[in-house]
Design a protein around this motif. Structure first.
Motif, mmCIF file in Angstrom:
data_model
loop_
_atom_site.group_PDB
_atom_site.id
_atom_site.type_symbol
_atom_site.label_atom_id
_atom_site.label_comp_id
_atom_site.label_asym_id
_atom_site.label_seq_id
_atom_site.Cartn_x
_atom_site.Cartn_y
_atom_site.Cartn_z
ATOM 1 N N PRO A 1 3.591 -45.332 -22.742
ATOM 2 C CA PRO A 1 3.448 -46.129 -21.508
ATOM 3 C C PRO A 1 4.189 -47.467 -21.585
ATOM 4 O O PRO A 1 4.817 -47.892 -20.611
ATOM 5 C CB PRO A 1 1.940 -46.331 -21.390
ATOM 6 N N VAL A 2 4.142 -48.122 -22.735
ATOM 7 C CA VAL A 2 4.824 -49.400 -22.905
ATOM 8 C C VAL A 2 6.337 -49.198 -22.880
ATOM 9 O O VAL A 2 7.067 -49.941 -22.218
ATOM 10 C CB VAL A 2 4.407 -50.072 -24.229
ATOM 11 N N LEU A 3 6.801 -48.172 -23.595
ATOM 12 C CA LEU A 3 8.242 -47.904 -23.651
ATOM 13 C C LEU A 3 8.785 -47.559 -22.269
ATOM 14 O O LEU A 3 9.875 -48.008 -21.886
ATOM 15 C CB LEU A 3 8.530 -46.769 -24.628
ATOM 16 N N ALA A 4 8.030 -46.755 -21.516
ATOM 17 C CA ALA A 4 8.476 -46.386 -20.178
ATOM 18 C C ALA A 4 8.555 -47.612 -19.274
ATOM 19 O O ALA A 4 9.526 -47.780 -18.522
ATOM 20 C CB ALA A 4 7.529 -45.347 -19.583
ATOM 21 N N ALA A 5 7.545 -48.478 -19.356
ATOM 22 C CA ALA A 5 7.538 -49.686 -18.527
ATOM 23 C C ALA A 5 8.690 -50.613 -18.905
ATOM 24 O O ALA A 5 9.359 -51.182 -18.034
ATOM 25 C CB ALA A 5 6.199 -50.406 -18.668
ATOM 26 N N GLN A 6 8.935 -50.748 -20.199
ATOM 27 C CA GLN A 6 10.035 -51.608 -20.635
ATOM 28 C C GLN A 6 11.379 -51.024 -20.233
ATOM 29 O O GLN A 6 12.293 -51.761 -19.826
ATOM 30 C CB GLN A 6 9.971 -51.808 -22.154
ATOM 31 N N GLY A 7 11.511 -49.707 -20.344
ATOM 32 C CA GLY A 7 12.761 -49.069 -19.950
ATOM 33 C C GLY A 7 13.058 -49.270 -18.469
ATOM 34 O O GLY A 7 14.188 -49.572 -18.082
ATOM 35 N N ARG B 1 15.907 -52.205 -14.158
ATOM 36 C CA ARG B 1 15.772 -52.961 -12.915
ATOM 37 C C ARG B 1 16.444 -54.325 -13.011
ATOM 38 O O ARG B 1 17.060 -54.804 -12.054
ATOM 39 C CB ARG B 1 14.286 -53.128 -12.581
ATOM 40 N N ASN B 2 16.355 -54.942 -14.188
ATOM 41 C CA ASN B 2 16.866 -56.301 -14.355
ATOM 42 C C ASN B 2 18.265 -56.350 -14.963
ATOM 43 O O ASN B 2 18.812 -57.437 -15.137
ATOM 44 C CB ASN B 2 15.907 -57.113 -15.239
ATOM 45 N N ALA B 3 18.810 -55.202 -15.295
ATOM 46 C CA ALA B 3 20.098 -55.177 -15.991
ATOM 47 C C ALA B 3 21.209 -55.738 -15.111
ATOM 48 O O ALA B 3 21.261 -55.485 -13.904
ATOM 49 C CB ALA B 3 20.439 -53.753 -16.415
ATOM 50 N N GLN B 4 22.085 -56.497 -15.740
ATOM 51 C CA GLN B 4 23.276 -56.992 -15.066
ATOM 52 C C GLN B 4 24.375 -55.954 -15.255
ATOM 53 O O GLN B 4 24.871 -55.754 -16.358
ATOM 54 C CB GLN B 4 23.710 -58.336 -15.650
ATOM 55 N N MET B 5 24.727 -55.282 -14.177
ATOM 56 C CA MET B 5 25.699 -54.193 -14.255
ATOM 57 C C MET B 5 27.114 -54.760 -14.271
ATOM 58 O O MET B 5 27.629 -55.213 -13.240
ATOM 59 C CB MET B 5 25.510 -53.229 -13.084
ATOM 60 N N LEU B 6 27.719 -54.755 -15.429
ATOM 61 C CA LEU B 6 29.076 -55.281 -15.561
ATOM 62 C C LEU B 6 30.094 -54.174 -15.320
ATOM 63 O O LEU B 6 29.912 -53.040 -15.771
ATOM 64 C CB LEU B 6 29.282 -55.862 -16.962
ATOM 65 N N PRO B 7 31.184 -54.491 -14.639
ATOM 66 C CA PRO B 7 32.202 -53.473 -14.369
ATOM 67 C C PRO B 7 33.104 -53.254 -15.580
ATOM 68 O O PRO B 7 33.153 -54.082 -16.500
ATOM 69 C CB PRO B 7 32.998 -54.085 -13.212
ATOM 70 N N GLU B 8 33.794 -52.134 -15.571
ATOM 71 C CA GLU B 8 34.842 -51.922 -16.566
ATOM 72 C C GLU B 8 35.986 -52.887 -16.256
ATOM 73 O O GLU B 8 36.288 -53.156 -15.097
ATOM 74 C CB GLU B 8 35.326 -50.477 -16.534
ATOM 75 N N PRO B 9 36.613 -53.457 -17.276
ATOM 76 C CA PRO B 9 37.638 -54.476 -17.039
ATOM 77 C C PRO B 9 38.884 -53.933 -16.357
ATOM 78 O O PRO B 9 39.205 -52.749 -16.468
ATOM 79 C CB PRO B 9 37.957 -54.985 -18.457
ATOM 80 N N THR B 10 39.551 -54.825 -15.662
ATOM 81 C CA THR B 10 40.801 -54.464 -15.008
ATOM 82 C C THR B 10 41.933 -54.432 -16.031
ATOM 83 O O THR B 10 41.807 -54.956 -17.140
ATOM 84 C CB THR B 10 41.140 -55.480 -13.914
ATOM 85 N N GLY B 11 43.038 -53.838 -15.629
ATOM 86 C CA GLY B 11 44.203 -53.813 -16.509
ATOM 87 C C GLY B 11 44.642 -52.402 -16.827
ATOM 88 O O GLY B 11 43.923 -51.428 -16.579
ATOM 89 N N ARG C 1 19.286 -54.814 -32.158
ATOM 90 C CA ARG C 1 19.823 -56.176 -32.079
ATOM 91 C C ARG C 1 20.369 -56.508 -30.692
ATOM 92 O O ARG C 1 20.865 -57.617 -30.492
ATOM 93 C CB ARG C 1 20.913 -56.353 -33.128
ATOM 94 N N PHE C 2 20.274 -55.580 -29.752
ATOM 95 C CA PHE C 2 20.748 -55.856 -28.396
ATOM 96 C C PHE C 2 19.834 -56.888 -27.735
ATOM 97 O O PHE C 2 18.628 -56.639 -27.577
ATOM 98 C CB PHE C 2 20.755 -54.576 -27.560
ATOM 99 N N PRO C 3 20.354 -58.036 -27.320
ATOM 100 C CA PRO C 3 19.498 -59.068 -26.706
ATOM 101 C C PRO C 3 18.760 -58.594 -25.456
ATOM 102 O O PRO C 3 17.676 -59.103 -25.149
ATOM 103 C CB PRO C 3 20.492 -60.186 -26.361
ATOM 104 N N ALA C 4 19.311 -57.624 -24.742
ATOM 105 C CA ALA C 4 18.707 -57.180 -23.490
ATOM 106 C C ALA C 4 17.471 -56.317 -23.695
ATOM 107 O O ALA C 4 16.699 -56.106 -22.748
ATOM 108 C CB ALA C 4 19.727 -56.411 -22.662
ATOM 109 N N LEU C 5 17.253 -55.817 -24.912
ATOM 110 C CA LEU C 5 16.163 -54.880 -25.151
ATOM 111 C C LEU C 5 14.954 -55.582 -25.747
ATOM 112 O O LEU C 5 15.054 -56.224 -26.792
ATOM 113 C CB LEU C 5 16.624 -53.765 -26.092
#
Length: 236
Positions: free
Chosen positions: A17-23, A28-38, A163-167
């Motif tokens: 239950p905790v893992l599902a809620a955190q996931g 929901r809060n993730a900053q979706m970064l695009p693939e870089p141009t070039g 070590r991922f800061p977002a997790l």
């Protein structure tokens, strides 16, 4: 005789239950970064010809950098162009697993002297087992070696997801332990192929090495990664 079950695998059920809620919160809060141009293909440098392929997931694609010049491809080509005439190609997509990359490479034509791969995070989040991961990585190495004629392959290790800061914890701990198991299986696969090298990235805990989303490398981290990969390719 069956192997012992790891502590995180035992605790995963009561923690579900905790893992599902955190996931859900992370998504929901993730900053979706695009693939870089070039550009994703090109030529650079002078010297002996080196046909280079970079393939994999969002990190191979350079997410976290603004342009491909700041990403893994740009830094790696810059490093190798000091010694070779590099003809390079990038085949990478956000969200790709090892199986996705295998399927994608079926449509790639040509031959390559050297390959750098970056895969594993999406295999972890898709609950791919160590055995499945090892089988698919073996298939990938075979495809790169036989179909695309690669003579030198650098396989980037599965990142240390704990070590991922977002997790948050305990999600980071559970994913980190699974990532470590997949990487151990990957090292065993690599050991069976003399022309393949395993690149373990053990970067320092420096906030400047993480992208704003806390999930991908920053341009500085890509530069360090590329330097290490170039050294292994030149040694091979």
């Amino acid at each position: 005789m069956r192997g012992l079950i790891a502590a995180d695998q035992v605790l995963r059920i009561p923690l579900l239950p905790v893992l599902a809620a955190q996931g859900l919160a992370v998504r929901r809060n993730a900053q979706m970064l695009p693939e870089p141009t070039g550009p994703r293909t090109g030529r650079s440098g002078r010297g002996p010809r080196l046909r280079l392929l970079i393939c994999g997931d969002s990190s191979a694609a350079g997410v976290g950098a603004g342009t491909q010049a700041q990403a893994l491809s740009g830094h790696l080509v810059d490093q190798l162009a000091k010694h070779y005439s590099v003809e390079w190609r990038l085949e990478a997509t956000t969200g790709h697993t090892t199986q996705d990359t295998l399927d994608r490479l079926k449509g790639v034509q040509g031959e390559f002297d050297a390959v750098v791969t970056a895969l594993g995070v999406n295999d972890v989040t898709r609950a791919v087992t160590s055995r499945q991961f090892a089988q698919r990585q073996t298939q990938l190495i075979t495809a790169l070696s036989k179909d695309l004629k690669a003579r030198r392959i650098v396989v980037t290790g599965v990142p240390q997801m704990n070590r991922f800061p977002a997790l948050p914890y305990p999600l980071a701990w559970v994913l980190g332990r699974q990532a470590a198991r997949l990487d151990q299986a990957l090292q065993q696969v690599v050991f069976a192929h003399p022309h393949v090298r395993h690149l373990k990235l053990d970067l320092p805990d420096d906030p400047a090495l993480a992208a704003p989303d806390g999930y991908h490398p920053s341009p500085r981290a890509y530069a360090l990664w590329a330097e290490a990969a170039a050294q292994l390719l030149r040694q091979a």
